[in-house]
Design a protein around this motif. Sequence first.
Motif, PDB file in Angstrom:
ATOM      1  N   UNK A 285      35.394  16.775  54.572  1.00 45.87           N
ATOM      2  CA  UNK A 285      35.785  15.703  53.642  1.00 45.87           C
ATOM      3  C   UNK A 285      35.370  14.289  54.050  1.00 45.87           C
ATOM      4  N   UNK A 286      35.074  14.060  55.338  1.00 48.84           N
ATOM      5  CA  UNK A 286      34.787  12.709  55.793  1.00 48.84           C
ATOM      6  C   UNK A 286      33.721  11.981  54.977  1.00 48.84           C
ATOM      7  N   UNK A 287      32.585  12.626  54.684  1.00 53.07           N
ATOM      8  CA  UNK A 287      31.528  11.917  53.946  1.00 53.07           C
ATOM      9  C   UNK A 287      31.928  11.462  52.539  1.00 53.07           C
ATOM     10  N   UNK A 288      33.070  11.969  52.031  1.00 54.80           N
ATOM     11  CA  UNK A 288      33.560  11.431  50.759  1.00 54.80           C
ATOM     12  C   UNK A 288      33.962   9.968  50.913  1.00 54.80           C
ATOM     13  N   UNK A 289      34.155   9.523  52.165  1.00 51.91           N
ATOM     14  CA  UNK A 289      34.565   8.144  52.402  1.00 51.91           C
ATOM     15  C   UNK A 289      33.451   7.130  52.264  1.00 51.91           C
TER      16      UNK A 289
ATOM     17  N   UNK B 145      53.169  10.679  59.405  1.00 49.39           N
ATOM     18  CA  UNK B 145      52.705  11.606  60.435  1.00 49.39           C
ATOM     19  C   UNK B 145      52.514  13.000  59.828  1.00 49.39           C
ATOM     20  N   UNK B 146      51.355  13.608  60.126  1.00 49.29           N
ATOM     21  CA  UNK B 146      51.064  14.946  59.623  1.00 49.29           C
ATOM     22  C   UNK B 146      50.239  14.964  58.348  1.00 49.29           C
ATOM     23  N   UNK B 147      50.127  13.824  57.674  1.00 48.16           N
ATOM     24  CA  UNK B 147      49.302  13.782  56.454  1.00 48.16           C
ATOM     25  C   UNK B 147      47.826  13.958  56.790  1.00 48.16           C
ATOM     26  N   UNK B 148      47.116  14.648  55.902  1.00 47.38           N
ATOM     27  CA  UNK B 148      45.673  14.808  56.042  1.00 47.38           C
ATOM     28  C   UNK B 148      44.997  13.703  55.244  1.00 47.38           C
ATOM     29  N   UNK B 149      44.084  12.994  55.893  1.00 49.97           N
ATOM     30  CA  UNK B 149      43.493  11.817  55.243  1.00 49.97           C
ATOM     31  C   UNK B 149      41.972  11.773  55.417  1.00 49.97           C
ATOM     32  N   UNK B 150      41.324  11.138  54.441  1.00 41.55           N
ATOM     33  CA  UNK B 150      39.935  10.702  54.571  1.00 41.55           C
ATOM     34  C   UNK B 150      39.964   9.205  54.819  1.00 41.55           C
ATOM     35  N   UNK B 151      39.118   8.756  55.759  1.00 41.41           N
ATOM     36  CA  UNK B 151      39.027   7.325  56.050  1.00 41.41           C
ATOM     37  C   UNK B 151      37.829   6.761  55.287  1.00 41.41           C
ATOM     38  N   UNK B 152      38.084   5.691  54.548  1.00 40.63           N
ATOM     39  CA  UNK B 152      37.003   5.075  53.777  1.00 40.63           C
ATOM     40  C   UNK B 152      36.787   3.647  54.263  1.00 40.63           C
ATOM     41  N   UNK B 153      36.066   2.860  53.482  1.00 43.80           N
ATOM     42  CA  UNK B 153      35.799   1.476  53.897  1.00 43.80           C
ATOM     43  C   UNK B 153      37.069   0.631  53.727  1.00 43.80           C
TER      44      UNK B 153
ATOM     45  N   UNK C  73      40.086  11.374  45.339  1.00 42.11           N
ATOM     46  CA  UNK C  73      40.758  12.512  44.687  1.00 42.11           C
ATOM     47  C   UNK C  73      39.966  13.083  43.502  1.00 42.11           C
ATOM     48  N   UNK C  74      39.268  12.227  42.766  1.00 39.18           N
ATOM     49  CA  UNK C  74      38.430  12.722  41.664  1.00 39.18           C
ATOM     50  C   UNK C  74      37.344  13.655  42.193  1.00 39.18           C
ATOM     51  N   UNK C  75      36.693  13.236  43.275  1.00 43.98           N
ATOM     52  CA  UNK C  75      35.618  14.061  43.837  1.00 43.98           C
ATOM     53  C   UNK C  75      36.162  15.367  44.421  1.00 43.98           C
ATOM     54  N   UNK C  76      37.331  15.307  45.057  1.00 45.15           N
ATOM     55  CA  UNK C  76      37.944  16.534  45.578  1.00 45.15           C
ATOM     56  C   UNK C  76      38.239  17.488  44.411  1.00 45.15           C
ATOM     57  N   UNK C  77      38.733  16.943  43.311  1.00 41.57           N
ATOM     58  CA  UNK C  77      39.012  17.770  42.135  1.00 41.57           C
ATOM     59  C   UNK C  77      37.757  18.427  41.582  1.00 41.57           C
ATOM     60  N   UNK C  78      36.676  17.660  41.521  1.00 42.55           N
ATOM     61  CA  UNK C  78      35.402  18.230  41.035  1.00 42.55           C
ATOM     62  C   UNK C  78      34.909  19.313  41.982  1.00 42.55           C
ATOM     63  N   UNK C  79      35.089  19.090  43.287  1.00 45.07           N
ATOM     64  CA  UNK C  79      34.694  20.093  44.280  1.00 45.07           C
ATOM     65  C   UNK C  79      35.491  21.386  44.068  1.00 45.07           C
ATOM     66  N   UNK C  80      36.810  21.245  43.922  1.00 42.74           N
ATOM     67  CA  UNK C  80      37.663  22.429  43.757  1.00 42.74           C
ATOM     68  C   UNK C  80      37.346  23.160  42.454  1.00 42.74           C
ATOM     69  N   UNK C  81      36.850  22.426  41.457  1.00 42.07           N
ATOM     70  CA  UNK C  81      36.472  23.044  40.177  1.00 42.07           C
ATOM     71  C   UNK C  81      35.068  23.645  40.232  1.00 42.07           C
ATOM     72  N   UNK C  82      34.408  23.543  41.388  1.00 43.70           N
ATOM     73  CA  UNK C  82      33.078  24.123  41.538  1.00 43.70           C
ATOM     74  C   UNK C  82      31.971  23.294  40.918  1.00 43.70           C
TER      75      UNK C  82
END
Length: 369
Positions: free
Chosen positions: A163-167, A79-87, A322-331
């Motif tokens: 973040x949803x479309x990362x799913x 409970x409280x975790x932030x999540x992306x839903x994928x297939x 997580x890889x894509x989030x990392x690339x996003x945060x790195x610009x």
Amino acid sequence: MQITAAVAHGIKAPLTLETVEIEDPRPGEVLVRVVATGVCHTDMAMRDQELPVPPPAVLGHEGAGIVVRVGEGVTGVATGDRVVMSFNSCGACPSCNDHLPAYCHDFFGRNFSGRRIDGSSGLGWAGQTLGANIFGQSSFATHALCHERNVVKVPSTVPLDILGPLGCGILTGAGAVLNALKVPQGRSLAVFGAGAVGLSAVMAARVAGASPIIAVDLVDARLDLALELGATHVFNASRAAVVDEIMALTGGVGVDFALDTTARLPVVGDAVRCLAPRGVCGLVGAMPFGQPLPVDGGHLMSGGRTIRGIVEGDADPHRFIPTLVGLYLAGQFPFDRLITFYPLAEINQAIRDSETGRTVKPVLRMPAE
Ligand SMILES: [Zn+2]
Ligand SMILES: [Zn+2]
């Protein structure tokens, strides 16, 4: 519990916002309060029965949100975790064991059937059972019942509503380049179709150091965006002889990699004709069943060329998101530039804008609680 959900009623019919009953999470399930969810072409294909999800149903498969309750046995999220839903996938078949869950032997049953695998739904409306569990989520709603296996925790340093479309869509384009084709630095790539999937492929090709990166589309605005996101050359297929242009650009050799995101047969034919010897063409657009490809067998055989299908970018969401989030945060992967936000109440406008190409990636924001 009662939630608000957009209900799909059949071919081309507008979705309607309804008060819907949602079950508590069963063992292994996760109830998520949806913050935002993307609109993907597969949602329209399901609404229009090209993929036979029986209406009425709650579609939506690019959700992001916050876990509100977990079912028995769930340990991966709380409970409280932030999540992306994928297939969704089974976790036990040969493909899942090889970390290629997009080729799960029960992919259809767990993503498109509109039911859990025991045949139950989890959603009810006006005394009838609703189609649910689409991609293990059905996130065109304020809440979604997911599975531990198809939710991926994301850090609080990134706004959840993008973040949803990362799913699905963005993972599909980026994964096609980085996981499936594994485009090496300095090799050439042509991307056919500059929608959300194609532009994600372009951004990933820049990350990979591909060169040249060619984008082909019919809409100049999308091609302009492709140039900003990493394409080195763009061609508008309504004006240019694309195959001739690409052959000229590559000194008559062709490209090492081509990616079709359109699923249009003449475009697939062009993508294959552009391939250099040993070139590989990936098909990520949802191809219809029963239609042969317009491909020159001699051209394919003599140059050792390859055509391959790619689902969900060969991605294991738990590794690749997580890889894509990392690339996003790195610009390096500014996928938020593809997004236009709409309130859930404007879901039909969002779908129209996606179909006309006015919006690359619509994302629906849920009303505040
Ligand atoms: Zn499986
Ligand atoms: Zn999708």
